[in-house]
Design an enzyme around this catalytic site. Structure first.
Site, short mmCIF file in Angstrom:
data_model
loop_
_atom_site.label_atom_id
_atom_site.label_comp_id
_atom_site.label_asym_id
_atom_site.label_seq_id
_atom_site.Cartn_x
_atom_site.Cartn_y
_atom_site.Cartn_z
N SER A 180 -28.10 -20.66 -90.16
CA SER A 180 -28.90 -19.61 -89.52
C SER A 180 -28.76 -19.60 -88.01
O SER A 180 -29.25 -18.68 -87.35
CB SER A 180 -30.37 -19.76 -89.89
OG SER A 180 -30.54 -19.94 -91.27
N ILE B 57 -30.28 -21.40 -85.84
CA ILE B 57 -31.57 -21.59 -85.15
C ILE B 57 -31.60 -22.97 -84.48
O ILE B 57 -31.28 -23.97 -85.12
CB ILE B 57 -32.76 -21.48 -86.13
CG1 ILE B 57 -32.75 -20.12 -86.83
CG2 ILE B 57 -34.09 -21.74 -85.42
CD1 ILE B 57 -33.75 -20.02 -87.97
N HIS C 68 -34.01 -25.23 -83.90
CA HIS C 68 -35.39 -25.41 -84.34
C HIS C 68 -36.19 -26.19 -83.30
O HIS C 68 -35.64 -27.08 -82.62
CB HIS C 68 -35.44 -26.16 -85.67
CG HIS C 68 -34.98 -25.34 -86.85
ND1 HIS C 68 -35.74 -24.30 -87.36
CD2 HIS C 68 -33.86 -25.39 -87.60
CE1 HIS C 68 -35.09 -23.76 -88.39
NE2 HIS C 68 -33.95 -24.39 -88.55
N ILE D 284 -27.06 -34.63 -93.62
CA ILE D 284 -27.45 -33.86 -92.43
C ILE D 284 -27.71 -32.42 -92.86
O ILE D 284 -26.90 -31.52 -92.64
CB ILE D 284 -26.38 -33.97 -91.31
CG1 ILE D 284 -26.00 -35.44 -91.04
CG2 ILE D 284 -26.89 -33.30 -90.03
CD1 ILE D 284 -27.12 -36.33 -90.54
N SER E 165 -30.66 -29.16 -92.88
CA SER E 165 -31.39 -28.55 -91.78
C SER E 165 -32.45 -29.54 -91.30
O SER E 165 -33.08 -30.19 -92.15
CB SER E 165 -32.04 -27.25 -92.26
OG SER E 165 -32.57 -26.56 -91.18
N CYS F 115 -11.39 -4.79 -81.66
CA CYS F 115 -12.42 -4.64 -82.71
C CYS F 115 -13.49 -3.71 -82.18
O CYS F 115 -14.23 -4.07 -81.26
CB CYS F 115 -13.00 -6.01 -83.06
SG CYS F 115 -14.48 -5.92 -84.08
#
Ligand code: FAD
Length: 476
Positions: A46, A48, A50, A337, A339, A402
Site C-alpha cells: 500500500s 503507507i 505507518h 517481515i 506489514s 506515456c
C-alpha cells in the site's frame, strides 16, 4: 567472490540493510533472484509509512515501525530525494460506542512513541474529509503517517548502497548454502559460489527456505494475501488522509489509501493462502474491498477501478523475526517481515547491523559515506514552472511517451540509466504503462528507448525477466 556480508534478497529489507552496512569498511554483496530489485513483496503493497499504531506496545514490529517512520520522515526521504507526503491517517468508527477502542489504540500508540494523536468528531471530519459517508461517526487522527512510492524507496536505497560500495547481483537465485570450516558460508547463486563471513537472510516469502538451507529450520512462512484495487487519477482528491476502519485481529481492515503517485487505492484484503506464488485477485476480494471502502466513502465505485494486484505478506507468527541463529553461526534472519515492513525497514537495517556487530563483525565507519542521492525528476509531480524549466534544459522532457501518466522520453532514459532492465522496472521507476491504457500506447516507444540505452535487441527485452519477452524473433 569473498565477502564480509552477503544479503539474500533485494526487497526493502535487504536494500535497507545494504545501505546501512555500506557506511562501514565492509565487502557487502546483495543477491537477488529476480531480474531487478523490488520485484517481491516490496512491489505489491500500500506504500503507507505507518505511524506505528495498531501494534501491541510489546511488539518488535511496533517499535521498529515507529523508529522507521521517524527515520523516513526526518532523514531518509530528504537524503534519498524521495517524494514522501505526511498526509496523516484517520482510524474511523461507525459507532460512538467504539470510542473507547480508539482511546486504547491511542494509548498503545503513545506507549510506542507515536506522537500528537487525537480523537476528532464528525464536525472535524466534515470540514477535513468531506467525502466520508454518514456511517462514520468519529476517528482517531494520527498525523505522523504518510505515503511513499514503495518501489522508488527500494531503488533509492539500493542505488545509494551501491554508490557506497555495496555490490548487487540480480538474476542470482541462491540455490545452496554450505557452512565453511572455521566459520562463514559458501553461497551458491546464479551458477557461482561466493564465500562470506556473515549471511543476512532478507528473502521475504522464501526466508524460511533460506534459513533451512543455512542450517536453521526454525520457522515457517505462511503467505497472507492482500488484494488491492487502484482507482483512476481523476479520484486523486477523494481523500485527504489515509482512512482506516477499526482494525481486526489479523488485519488493519479495508483502507482508502492516498498514494504518492496520485491514484488512490482501496484494499487490502488479508487471507492466508498456502501458495507463495498465488498472486491472483478474486471476485470475492473485489466485493470485500468495494464493500469495505464504500462503507467509509459511498462515492467509491467499481467504474473508478483501473488496475488491481495482490501481494503476499510473509507471515511467521505475530511478530517479525530478527535474530542471529545459533544453529547456524553467522546467519542473521530478517524474516516474517509482514506489514509494516516497508516502514520499519530502515530501523530493521540498524538492528541487523547491531546484531552483526555483537556477533563479531567490526563496524568501522568509512572515511566518506555518500548519504545523499540526487532526486529523480518526474514530470507528473512537477509544477508547470518546473516542467518548463526541465524542458528548457533538456527538450527530451517535453517528448511525452506515456500520455496517461505524463512520462517523458528523458524519464524513461533516466530509469534505464539508473538500473531498469525490464518494462516493469521502467514502470515502477517512472509510472509509464501504469495508467488507464496499461501501456497500449507507450510500450513500443519504451522498448525502442530501452533498446538504444541497453544496446540489446528488442527480442531480448522482457516485461519482468526471462520468459516474459515481448517481441518474438521469428527467425529462431
Ligand atoms: C498487500 C500488502 C500491503 C502492504 N502494505 C504495507 C504498507 O502500506 N506499509 C508497510 O510498511 N508495509 C506494508 N506491507 C508489508 C511490506 O510490503 C513488506 O513488509 C515488505 O515489502 C517486505 O520486504 P522484504 O524485503 O522483507 O521482502 P521482499 O520484498 O519480498 O524481498 C525479498 C526478496 O528476496 C528475493 N529472494 C527470495 N528467495 C531468494 C533466493 N533464493 N535467492 C535470491 N533472492 C531471493 C525475492 O525475489 C525478493 O526480491 C504490505 C504487504 C502487503 C502484501
Amino acid at each position: 567472490m569473498s565477502y564480509d556480508v552477503i544479503i539474500i534478497g533485494a526487497g526493502v529489507t535487504g536494500a535497507a540493510a545494504a545501505r546501512e552496512l555500506s557506511r562501514y569498511r565492509l565487502k557487502v554483496l546483495v543477491l537477488e533472484k529476480e531480474a531487478e530489485p523490488a520485484f517481491g513483496v516490496s512491489k505489491s503493497n500500500s506504500g503507507i509509512v505507518h505511524a506505528g499504531t495498531q501494534n501491541p506496545p510489546s511488539s518488535l514490529k511496533g517499535w521498529l515501525c515507529v523508529e522507521g517512520n521517524r527515520m523516513i520522515r526526518e532523514e531518509l526521504a530528504a537524503d534519498l530525494g524521495l517524494h514522501f507526503v505526511q498526509c496523516g491517517q484517520l482510524i474511523a468508527v461507525f459507532d460512538l460506542a467504539d470510542l473507547p477502542e480508539l482511546e486504547t489504540i491511542k494509548a498503545e500508540g503513545e506507549a510506542l512513541g507515536v506522537k500528537d494523536m487525537r480523537v476528532v468528531d464528525r464536525a472535524w471530519l466534515d470540514a477535513n474529509e468531506p467525502n466520508l459517508g454518514p456511517e462514520v461517526k468519529a476517528a482517531l487522527l494520527v498525523p505522523t503517517a504518510g505515503i511513499i512510492s514503495p518501489y522508488r524507496f527500494v531503488y533509492a536505497l539500493i542505488e545509494n548502497a551501491v554508490k557506497n560500495g555495496a555490490e548487487l547481483k540480480t538474476s542470482a537465485k541462491v540455490a545452496g548454502i554450505r557452512r565453511r570450516e572455521g566459520g562463514g558460508f559458501y553461497v551458491e547463486a546464479g551458477g557461482r559460489v561466493y564465500t562470506t563471513k556473515f549471511l543476512v537472510n532478507a528473502a521475504g516469502l522464501r526466508a524460511d527456505e533460506i534459513s533451512a538451507m543455512a542450517g536453521a529450520p526454525t520457522f515457517t512462512i505462511t503467505p497472507r494475501k492482500g488484494e488491492e484495487y487502484l482507482l483512476d487519477k481523476k479520484r486523486e482528491h477523494i481523500a485527504n488522509h489515509i482512512i482506516f476502519p477499526l482494525p481486526s485481529k489479523t488485519s488493519k481492515g479495508i483502507l482508502i489509501i492516498k498514494t504518492s503517485d496520485g491514484n488512490p487505492m482501496i484494499g487490502p484484503t488479508a487471507h492466508d493462502t498456502g501458495d507463495k506464488d498465488d498472486l491472483a485477485t478474486t471476485e470475492e476480494g473485489l466485493a470485500e474491498v468495494l464493500a469495505g471502502a464504500r462503507r467509509m466513502m459511498p462515492s467509491v465505485s467499481k467504474g473508478d477501478i483501473i488496475a488491481y494486484f495482490a501481494g503476499l505478506r510473509p507471515v511467521a507468527g505475530k511478530d517479525f523475526i530478527i535474530r542471529h541463529e545459533s544453529a547456524a553461526p553467522g546467519l542473521v534472519n530478517a524474516a516474517g517481515i509482514q506489514s509494516p515492513g516497508l516502514t520499519a525497514a530502515p530501523a530493521i537495517a540498524v538492528m541487523i547491523a547491531d546484531i552483526l556487530k555483537k556477533q563479531g563483525l567490526p563496524l568501522e565507519p568509512k572515511d566518506q559515506f555518500h548519504r545523499l542521492r540526487q532526486r529523480t525528476e518526474h514530470l507528473f509531480m512537477s509544477s508547470p514552472e518546473e516542467a518548463r524549466r526541465l524542458i528548457a534544459k533538456n527538450p527530451a522532457y517535453g517528448d511525452i511517451v506515456c500520455r496517461c501518466e505524463l512520462v517523458s522520453a528523458q524519464e524513461v532514459r533516466d530509469a534505464v540509466r539508473h538500473g531498469a532492465t525490464t518494462l516493469d522496472g521502467v514502470k515502477f521507476r517512472t509510472r509509464a504503462q501504469a495508467g488507464r491504457c496499461h501501456g497500449g500506447f507507450c510500450t513500443t516507444r519504451i522498448l525502442k528507448i530501452m533498446q538504444e540505452e541497453l544496446g540489446r535487441p528488442v527480442t531480448e527485452l522482457t516485461k519482468r525477466g526471462p520468459g516474459s519477452e515481448i517481441v518474438k524473433d521469428e527467425r529462431k
